[in-house]
Motif scaffolding. Structure first.
Motif, PDB file in Angstrom:
ATOM      1  N   MET A  36      25.567 -49.531 -60.618  1.00 33.67           N
ATOM      2  CA  MET A  36      24.743 -50.409 -59.829  1.00 33.67           C
ATOM      3  C   MET A  36      25.450 -50.787 -58.523  1.00 33.67           C
ATOM      4  O   MET A  36      24.852 -50.742 -57.462  1.00 33.67           O
ATOM      5  N   SER A  37      26.729 -51.127 -58.605  1.00 31.78           N
ATOM      6  CA  SER A  37      27.455 -51.525 -57.395  1.00 31.78           C
ATOM      7  C   SER A  37      27.582 -50.359 -56.421  1.00 31.78           C
ATOM      8  O   SER A  37      27.568 -50.551 -55.204  1.00 31.78           O
ATOM      9  N   ASP A  38      27.679 -49.136 -56.941  1.00 33.46           N
ATOM     10  CA  ASP A  38      27.764 -47.961 -56.091  1.00 33.46           C
ATOM     11  C   ASP A  38      26.459 -47.769 -55.317  1.00 33.46           C
ATOM     12  O   ASP A  38      26.460 -47.449 -54.130  1.00 33.46           O
ATOM     13  N   ARG A  39      25.349 -47.993 -55.974  1.00 33.23           N
ATOM     14  CA  ARG A  39      24.034 -47.859 -55.323  1.00 33.23           C
ATOM     15  C   ARG A  39      23.874 -48.908 -54.219  1.00 33.23           C
ATOM     16  O   ARG A  39      23.323 -48.621 -53.152  1.00 33.23           O
ATOM     17  N   ILE A  40      24.354 -50.094 -54.453  1.00 35.22           N
ATOM     18  CA  ILE A  40      24.303 -51.148 -53.430  1.00 35.22           C
ATOM     19  C   ILE A  40      25.150 -50.741 -52.233  1.00 35.22           C
ATOM     20  O   ILE A  40      24.715 -50.852 -51.081  1.00 35.22           O
ATOM     21  N   ALA A  41      26.350 -50.229 -52.490  1.00 38.11           N
ATOM     22  CA  ALA A  41      27.232 -49.791 -51.406  1.00 38.11           C
ATOM     23  C   ALA A  41      26.587 -48.663 -50.608  1.00 38.11           C
ATOM     24  O   ALA A  41      26.654 -48.638 -49.377  1.00 38.11           O
ATOM     25  N   GLN A  42      25.933 -47.715 -51.280  1.00 33.21           N
ATOM     26  CA  GLN A  42      25.249 -46.621 -50.590  1.00 33.21           C
ATOM     27  C   GLN A  42      24.157 -47.150 -49.667  1.00 33.21           C
ATOM     28  O   GLN A  42      24.006 -46.686 -48.533  1.00 33.21           O
ATOM     29  N   THR A  43      23.414 -48.128 -50.138  1.00 31.06           N
ATOM     30  CA  THR A  43      22.339 -48.710 -49.330  1.00 31.06           C
ATOM     31  C   THR A  43      22.905 -49.423 -48.108  1.00 31.06           C
ATOM     32  O   THR A  43      22.373 -49.285 -46.997  1.00 31.06           O
ATOM     33  N   VAL A  44      23.979 -50.165 -48.282  1.00 36.43           N
ATOM     34  CA  VAL A  44      24.597 -50.885 -47.155  1.00 36.43           C
ATOM     35  C   VAL A  44      25.124 -49.887 -46.126  1.00 36.43           C
ATOM     36  O   VAL A  44      24.894 -50.034 -44.923  1.00 36.43           O
ATOM     37  N   VAL A  45      25.824 -48.848 -46.595  1.00 33.25           N
ATOM     38  CA  VAL A  45      26.351 -47.834 -45.679  1.00 33.25           C
ATOM     39  C   VAL A  45      25.205 -47.136 -44.950  1.00 33.25           C
ATOM     40  O   VAL A  45      25.271 -46.913 -43.737  1.00 33.25           O
ATOM     41  N   LYS A  46      24.154 -46.806 -45.663  1.00 33.29           N
ATOM     42  CA  LYS A  46      22.983 -46.163 -45.050  1.00 33.29           C
ATOM     43  C   LYS A  46      22.419 -47.024 -43.930  1.00 33.29           C
ATOM     44  O   LYS A  46      22.112 -46.529 -42.841  1.00 33.29           O
ATOM     45  N   ARG A  47      22.295 -48.309 -44.160  1.00 32.22           N
ATOM     46  CA  ARG A  47      21.742 -49.214 -43.142  1.00 32.22           C
ATOM     47  C   ARG A  47      22.644 -49.340 -41.916  1.00 32.22           C
ATOM     48  O   ARG A  47      22.161 -49.572 -40.821  1.00 32.22           O
ATOM     49  N   LEU A  91      36.471 -45.515 -46.996  1.00 32.94           N
ATOM     50  CA  LEU A  91      36.936 -45.452 -48.375  1.00 32.94           C
ATOM     51  C   LEU A  91      35.812 -45.004 -49.313  1.00 32.94           C
ATOM     52  O   LEU A  91      35.999 -44.111 -50.141  1.00 32.94           O
ATOM     53  N   TYR A  92      34.635 -45.612 -49.162  1.00 32.85           N
ATOM     54  CA  TYR A  92      33.506 -45.240 -50.011  1.00 32.85           C
ATOM     55  C   TYR A  92      33.084 -43.791 -49.784  1.00 32.85           C
ATOM     56  O   TYR A  92      32.847 -43.048 -50.741  1.00 32.85           O
ATOM     57  N   VAL A  93      32.979 -43.369 -48.530  1.00 34.96           N
ATOM     58  CA  VAL A  93      32.562 -41.990 -48.243  1.00 34.96           C
ATOM     59  C   VAL A  93      33.547 -41.002 -48.872  1.00 34.96           C
ATOM     60  O   VAL A  93      33.142 -40.018 -49.495  1.00 34.96           O
ATOM     61  N   GLU A  94      34.826 -41.289 -48.747  1.00 30.22           N
ATOM     62  CA  GLU A  94      35.834 -40.402 -49.352  1.00 30.22           C
ATOM     63  C   GLU A  94      35.692 -40.374 -50.869  1.00 30.22           C
ATOM     64  O   GLU A  94      35.760 -39.305 -51.491  1.00 30.22           O
ATOM     65  N   ARG A  95      35.452 -41.515 -51.462  1.00 34.27           N
ATOM     66  CA  ARG A  95      35.267 -41.566 -52.925  1.00 34.27           C
ATOM     67  C   ARG A  95      34.018 -40.801 -53.351  1.00 34.27           C
ATOM     68  O   ARG A  95      34.032 -40.096 -54.363  1.00 34.27           O
ATOM     69  N   TRP A  96      32.934 -40.945 -52.598  1.00 38.91           N
ATOM     70  CA  TRP A  96      31.695 -40.240 -52.939  1.00 38.91           C
ATOM     71  C   TRP A  96      31.882 -38.735 -52.833  1.00 38.91           C
ATOM     72  O   TRP A  96      31.346 -37.981 -53.637  1.00 38.91           O
ATOM     73  N   LEU A  97      32.643 -38.288 -51.849  1.00 40.42           N
ATOM     74  CA  LEU A  97      32.856 -36.849 -51.675  1.00 40.42           C
ATOM     75  C   LEU A  97      33.739 -36.258 -52.761  1.00 40.42           C
ATOM     76  O   LEU A  97      33.593 -35.077 -53.098  1.00 40.42           O
ATOM     77  N   THR A  98      34.616 -37.046 -53.319  1.00 42.38           N
ATOM     78  CA  THR A  98      35.541 -36.533 -54.321  1.00 42.38           C
ATOM     79  C   THR A  98      35.121 -36.864 -55.764  1.00 42.38           C
ATOM     80  O   THR A  98      35.782 -36.428 -56.699  1.00 42.38           O
TER      81      THR A  98
END
Length: 93
Positions: A1-12, A80-87
């Motif tokens: 759930m927290s990952d989805r929130i972070a994705q939405t914030v980064v997207k915005r 940090l989040y983008v790097e984590r998502w890619l790996t």
């Protein structure tokens, strides 16, 4: 759930930085609008550039992608989040 929130914030945060001609997965943008712009431009220009990006993100060099992201994004937490998502390992439910 927290990952989805972070994705939405980064997207915005990132979305307003995208090129105005970017139509894929953008709010208020559709494939029909992209086709309409393409038709209009066919009468304005004598050349066409066509790209097939099917599976582009399956093959993209993550190092180069991160370098590009770092060029435009200064917020450390986003990097940090983008790097984590890619790996992150791929999982199916």
């Amino acid at each position: 759930m927290s990952d989805r929130i972070a994705q939405t914030v980064v997207k915005r945060i990132i979305e307003p930085m995208l090129h105005p001609d970017s139509y894929g997965y953008r709010p208020g943008r559709s494939a029909k609008q992209a086709i309409a712009v393409t038709r209009k431009r066919c009468w304005q220009y004598d050349w066409v550039v066509e790209l097939d990006i099917k599976a582009a993100f399956d093959q993209i060099d993550h190092g180069l992608l991160l370098k590009a992201v770092r060029t435009h994004i200064r917020e450390g937490w986003i990097l940090l989040y983008v790097e984590r998502w890619l790996t992150a390992p791929f999982e199916t439910a």
